[in-house]
Design a protein around this motif. Structure first.
Motif, PDB file in Angstrom:
ATOM      1  N   THR A 252     -14.317   1.437 -21.389  1.00  0.00           N
ATOM      2  CA  THR A 252     -15.632   1.579 -20.770  1.00  0.00           C
ATOM      3  C   THR A 252     -15.902   3.028 -20.381  1.00  0.00           C
ATOM      4  O   THR A 252     -16.993   3.562 -20.619  1.00  0.00           O
ATOM      5  N   LEU A 253     -14.910   3.671 -19.805  1.00  0.00           N
ATOM      6  CA  LEU A 253     -15.070   5.072 -19.421  1.00  0.00           C
ATOM      7  C   LEU A 253     -15.288   5.945 -20.640  1.00  0.00           C
ATOM      8  O   LEU A 253     -16.136   6.847 -20.641  1.00  0.00           O
ATOM      9  N   SER A 254     -14.529   5.671 -21.706  1.00  0.00           N
ATOM     10  CA  SER A 254     -14.663   6.464 -22.931  1.00  0.00           C
ATOM     11  C   SER A 254     -16.055   6.309 -23.527  1.00  0.00           C
ATOM     12  O   SER A 254     -16.730   7.291 -23.841  1.00  0.00           O
ATOM     13  N   SER A 255     -16.492   5.048 -23.699  1.00  0.00           N
ATOM     14  CA  SER A 255     -17.824   4.810 -24.255  1.00  0.00           C
ATOM     15  C   SER A 255     -18.902   5.326 -23.322  1.00  0.00           C
ATOM     16  O   SER A 255     -19.940   5.830 -23.754  1.00  0.00           O
ATOM     17  N   GLY A 256     -18.656   5.208 -22.012  1.00  0.00           N
ATOM     18  CA  GLY A 256     -19.617   5.711 -21.044  1.00  0.00           C
ATOM     19  C   GLY A 256     -19.792   7.208 -21.124  1.00  0.00           C
ATOM     20  O   GLY A 256     -20.906   7.730 -21.020  1.00  0.00           O
ATOM     21  N   MET A 257     -18.683   7.908 -21.347  1.00  0.00           N
ATOM     22  CA  MET A 257     -18.774   9.353 -21.500  1.00  0.00           C
ATOM     23  C   MET A 257     -19.619   9.730 -22.714  1.00  0.00           C
ATOM     24  O   MET A 257     -20.373  10.704 -22.695  1.00  0.00           O
ATOM     25  N   LEU A 258     -19.487   8.925 -23.778  1.00  0.00           N
ATOM     26  CA  LEU A 258     -20.294   9.179 -24.963  1.00  0.00           C
ATOM     27  C   LEU A 258     -21.782   9.033 -24.644  1.00  0.00           C
ATOM     28  O   LEU A 258     -22.610   9.845 -25.065  1.00  0.00           O
ATOM     29  N   HIS A 259     -22.126   8.005 -23.855  1.00  0.00           N
ATOM     30  CA  HIS A 259     -23.536   7.775 -23.544  1.00  0.00           C
ATOM     31  C   HIS A 259     -24.074   8.775 -22.529  1.00  0.00           C
ATOM     32  O   HIS A 259     -25.296   8.909 -22.398  1.00  0.00           O
ATOM     33  N   ILE A 260     -23.198   9.444 -21.818  1.00  0.00           N
ATOM     34  CA  ILE A 260     -23.667  10.511 -20.936  1.00  0.00           C
ATOM     35  C   ILE A 260     -24.365  11.592 -21.766  1.00  0.00           C
ATOM     36  O   ILE A 260     -25.278  12.266 -21.286  1.00  0.00           O
ATOM     37  N   ASN A 261     -23.956  11.712 -23.014  1.00  0.00           N
ATOM     38  CA  ASN A 261     -24.637  12.660 -23.897  1.00  0.00           C
ATOM     39  C   ASN A 261     -26.102  12.299 -24.080  1.00  0.00           C
ATOM     40  O   ASN A 261     -26.958  13.181 -24.255  1.00  0.00           O
ATOM     41  N   VAL A 262     -26.398  10.987 -24.062  1.00  0.00           N
ATOM     42  CA  VAL A 262     -27.801  10.555 -24.138  1.00  0.00           C
ATOM     43  C   VAL A 262     -28.553  11.040 -22.911  1.00  0.00           C
ATOM     44  O   VAL A 262     -29.702  11.504 -23.002  1.00  0.00           O
ATOM     45  N   TYR A 263     -27.924  10.941 -21.744  1.00  0.00           N
ATOM     46  CA  TYR A 263     -28.553  11.443 -20.520  1.00  0.00           C
ATOM     47  C   TYR A 263     -28.854  12.939 -20.648  1.00  0.00           C
ATOM     48  O   TYR A 263     -29.931  13.414 -20.273  1.00  0.00           O
ATOM     49  N   THR A 264     -27.868  13.657 -21.164  1.00  0.00           N
ATOM     50  CA  THR A 264     -28.038  15.102 -21.296  1.00  0.00           C
ATOM     51  C   THR A 264     -29.206  15.425 -22.222  1.00  0.00           C
ATOM     52  O   THR A 264     -30.023  16.306 -21.930  1.00  0.00           O
ATOM     53  N   ASP A 265     -29.277  14.700 -23.337  1.00  0.00           N
ATOM     54  CA  ASP A 265     -30.383  14.915 -24.276  1.00  0.00           C
ATOM     55  C   ASP A 265     -31.729  14.671 -23.607  1.00  0.00           C
ATOM     56  O   ASP A 265     -32.674  15.462 -23.755  1.00  0.00           O
ATOM     57  N   ASP A 393      -4.508   2.441 -27.313  1.00  0.00           N
ATOM     58  CA  ASP A 393      -4.742   3.753 -26.706  1.00  0.00           C
ATOM     59  C   ASP A 393      -6.224   3.914 -26.400  1.00  0.00           C
ATOM     60  O   ASP A 393      -7.027   4.186 -27.295  1.00  0.00           O
ATOM     61  N   GLY A 394      -6.575   3.707 -25.139  1.00  0.00           N
ATOM     62  CA  GLY A 394      -7.952   3.965 -24.723  1.00  0.00           C
ATOM     63  C   GLY A 394      -8.120   5.322 -24.080  1.00  0.00           C
ATOM     64  O   GLY A 394      -9.247   5.774 -23.845  1.00  0.00           O
ATOM     65  N   GLU A 395      -7.007   6.003 -23.795  1.00  0.00           N
ATOM     66  CA  GLU A 395      -7.070   7.281 -23.089  1.00  0.00           C
ATOM     67  C   GLU A 395      -7.522   8.423 -23.997  1.00  0.00           C
ATOM     68  O   GLU A 395      -8.268   9.305 -23.554  1.00  0.00           O
ATOM     69  N   THR A 396      -7.062   8.415 -25.257  1.00  0.00           N
ATOM     70  CA  THR A 396      -7.436   9.513 -26.155  1.00  0.00           C
ATOM     71  C   THR A 396      -8.944   9.585 -26.382  1.00  0.00           C
ATOM     72  O   THR A 396      -9.540  10.661 -26.241  1.00  0.00           O
ATOM     73  N   PRO A 397      -9.620   8.468 -26.739  1.00  0.00           N
ATOM     74  CA  PRO A 397     -11.083   8.543 -26.861  1.00  0.00           C
ATOM     75  C   PRO A 397     -11.755   8.989 -25.569  1.00  0.00           C
ATOM     76  O   PRO A 397     -12.766   9.707 -25.603  1.00  0.00           O
ATOM     77  N   SER A 435     -15.830  14.954 -32.505  1.00  0.00           N
ATOM     78  CA  SER A 435     -14.998  13.783 -32.215  1.00  0.00           C
ATOM     79  C   SER A 435     -14.243  13.328 -33.455  1.00  0.00           C
ATOM     80  O   SER A 435     -13.034  13.041 -33.393  1.00  0.00           O
ATOM     81  N   LEU A 436     -14.942  13.258 -34.580  1.00  0.00           N
ATOM     82  CA  LEU A 436     -14.325  12.788 -35.816  1.00  0.00           C
ATOM     83  C   LEU A 436     -13.158  13.680 -36.222  1.00  0.00           C
ATOM     84  O   LEU A 436     -12.077  13.195 -36.591  1.00  0.00           O
ATOM     85  N   VAL A 437     -13.353  14.989 -36.160  1.00  0.00           N
ATOM     86  CA  VAL A 437     -12.303  15.928 -36.540  1.00  0.00           C
ATOM     87  C   VAL A 437     -11.090  15.792 -35.607  1.00  0.00           C
ATOM     88  O   VAL A 437      -9.938  15.757 -36.063  1.00  0.00           O
ATOM     89  N   ILE A 438     -11.339  15.696 -34.322  1.00  0.00           N
ATOM     90  CA  ILE A 438     -10.232  15.581 -33.354  1.00  0.00           C
ATOM     91  C   ILE A 438      -9.468  14.280 -33.563  1.00  0.00           C
ATOM     92  O   ILE A 438      -8.228  14.259 -33.563  1.00  0.00           O
TER      93      ILE A 438
END
Length: 538
Positions: A252-265, A393-397, A435-438
């Motif tokens: 949830t935290l990982s996916s949530g961080m991704l959606h924070i980008n929507v907020y930034t946009d 592994d949910g920590e890496t994402p 993200s894909l490259v990492i």
């Protein structure tokens, strides 16, 4: 899951069910967006709704979506347990999640103005006031998001895919019916003084009612499957509860961080006139096929990734990862060619009616081009995330997402002035590429080597073919406009149909010559589906 193994389906069968159900939901979603565009165009109501829906929509997608963290966590745990263990586990998780999200819903009502001001400091007073009211109406979506997400995971674990895939159409139906009633009550007078206020309330209220109906439909199916009821359980020691939480929280935290980008946009979009509405309309066009195809790819592959997580199965896991990436390319790159080459006629055909005029199409089309460019990177990143979840592994994402928040903010700041609204989309694409490259670099080390050179070469070949298909399709569209014209809907449909047929046909004609096994797999599955439809109809 040890539950009803006799009902388990093949990957192709699951993908087919998910695809059809999602397609039906997306068609209704498209009609909903057309109704909104015709009713409000690119203006005050839709701009306000774009911001009011950010937090409820974020929670609905994050927690309540297929392939979301709740869905993934429940499947990963329930798949390893017998049916009699499922109901207490689901009820306990539901109790915990509901208590937390109920507090979130109340907070959204109380601090709606603070949320809107933080999200969009550049809004005009009128848009701000409407957005605050809409957010307060939609605040219960926070609670419903968690319940819907639990329902998705539970039903999929019980080998039910049809209802979870089709249930989002309830939201679309509620909005469509609400707008129809509004239009009838006001006698079609979209310039009436009360139209904006009533319209904004109908849009928010319809969204809420649709989510309630979606949850109720899932709830009855969940009860019927013996996978839990509305009973409150507070026994956190039930086997599997902590396993769900251990996967759910980092996911949830990982996916949530991704959606924070929507907020930034959207933060930067608030300083650009009509940017939020243009991004909403363009994004929905892209998400329609993307949602269908992502579910077809991710839903069947997630159990396979989990099954192959042990080191002795890593050679086969690498093959599945390659399959996921190349199937993503085969489905996304031809659509990229179409959306870039035919953006303007696509927007005109879908939206240009009622309050949505030519000027609105000219605002939305460049944004659609930008979104089209990033389709492969978006879905490929999702495939990689599911590999990490399968490996436990949910920590890496999560860590990668934190890095990308700062990267997205930097790119937004650099791009939004020189490139306006499309620049915000390109910033998000940059984040997905990063993200894909990492992820590939980390998996290359963890899985003791990946054939990255081979995969990259195959992807570059498909990218080149996509470029050729797009150029030819654009050329045909330009010739059509110069010789025949596109002054009415019929001519626009013919132009679009010809351009899309050429782009898709040329792409796959050239792709077959590459002799990639994924191309044959992709085309054979399409052929099987079409053959079944033909036999059923005859």
């Amino acid at each position: 899951m040890a539950v009803d193994k006799k009902t388990s389906r093949s990957l192709a069968g699951i993908a087919g069910i998910v695809a059809v159900a999602t397609l039906i939901s997306k068609v209704f979603g498209l009609v909903r967006e057309q109704a909104i565009a015709a009713a409000f165009g690119v203006g005050t109501v839709v701009n306000a709704y774009a911001y009011a829906y950010v937090i409820p929509g974020f929670l609905l997608i994050l927690l309540g979506g297929i392939n979301g963290p709740f869905h993934s966590a429940l499947i990963s745990v329930l798949a390893k347990r017998d049916k009699e263990q499922a109901a207490p586990l689901v009820e306990t998780v539901t109790t915990l999640v509901s208590g937390i999200l109920l507090l979130v819903s109340v907070g959204l009502v109380i601090w709606a103005d603070v949320c809107i001001d933080l999200l969009a400091p550049g809004l005009s007073p009128e848009v701000r006031a409407i957005a605050i009211g809409q957010l307060q109406i939609m605040s219960p979506l926070a609670l419903l998001a968690g319940l819907i997400g639990i329902g998705f995971g539970t039903l999929n674990a019980a080998d039910q895919y049809w209802l979870p895939g089709i249930s989002p159409l309830f939201s679309s139906l509620a909005v469509i019916i609400g707008l129809g009633v509004l239009f009838g009550v006001l006698g079609g007078q979209i310039d009436a003084p009360q139209y904006v206020q009533l319209g904004s309330m109908v849009l928010a209220g319809g969204t809420l009612i649709g989510a309630i109906l979606q949850w109720i439909a899932q709830l009855f199916a969940q009860w019927k499957s013996g996978m839990g009821t509305l009973r409150l359980r507070f026994d956190w020691r039930i086997p599997g509860v902590m396993d769900v939480i251990r996967v759910m929280i980092p996911a949830t935290l990982s996916s949530g961080m991704l959606h924070i980008n929507v907020y930034t946009d959207l933060f930067f979009a608030s300083f650009i006139e009509n940017a939020a509405a243009a991004m909403r309309y363009a994004n929905f066009i892209v998400l329609t096929p993307l949602g269908i195809i992502s579910n077809m790819i991710l839903v069947p592959l997630m159990p396979e990734f989990s099954r192959l997580a042990s080191p002795e199965n890593w050679p086969e896991l690498k093959g599945r990862i390659r399959q996921g990436l190349l199937l993503t390319a085969l489905s996304m790159l031809p659509l990229t060619a179409v959306f870039i080459a035919l953006a303007f006629p696509i927007v005109r055909v879908i939206y240009e009616r009622g309050a949505f005029q030519m000027s609105a199409s000219q605002e939305v089309a460049p944004v659609l081009i930008a979104y089209g460019f990033g389709m492969f990177f978006y879905l490929a990143r999702d495939v990689m995330v599911r590999v990490f979840y399968a490996l436990g592994d949910g920590e890496t994402p999560f860590r990668v997402s934190i890095f990308n928040i700062f990267l997205n903010g930097l790119l937004d700041f650099l791009f939004y002035k020189p490139f306006s609204t499309p620049g915000l989309v390109f910033a998000t694409i940059g984040v997905n590429i990063s993200s894909l490259v990492i992820f590939l670099w980390i998996l290359n080390r963890r899985l003791r080597g990946l054939p990255l050179g081979e995969w990259t070469f195959a992807l570059l070949q498909l990218t080149g073919i996509s470029f050729i298909a797009g150029v030819v399709s654009w050329g045909i569209s330009w010739i059509w406009q110069q010789t025949i014209g596109d002054d009415n809907l019929l001519l626009q449909l013919l132009e679009l149909g010809l351009g899309m047929t050429v782009a898709l046909g040329l792409f796959f004609l050239l792709a077959v010559r590459l002799k990639l096994p994924e191309v044959n797999l992709f085309l054979s599955r399409i052929g099987q589906k079409l053959g079944k439809r033909f036999r059923k109809s005859s």
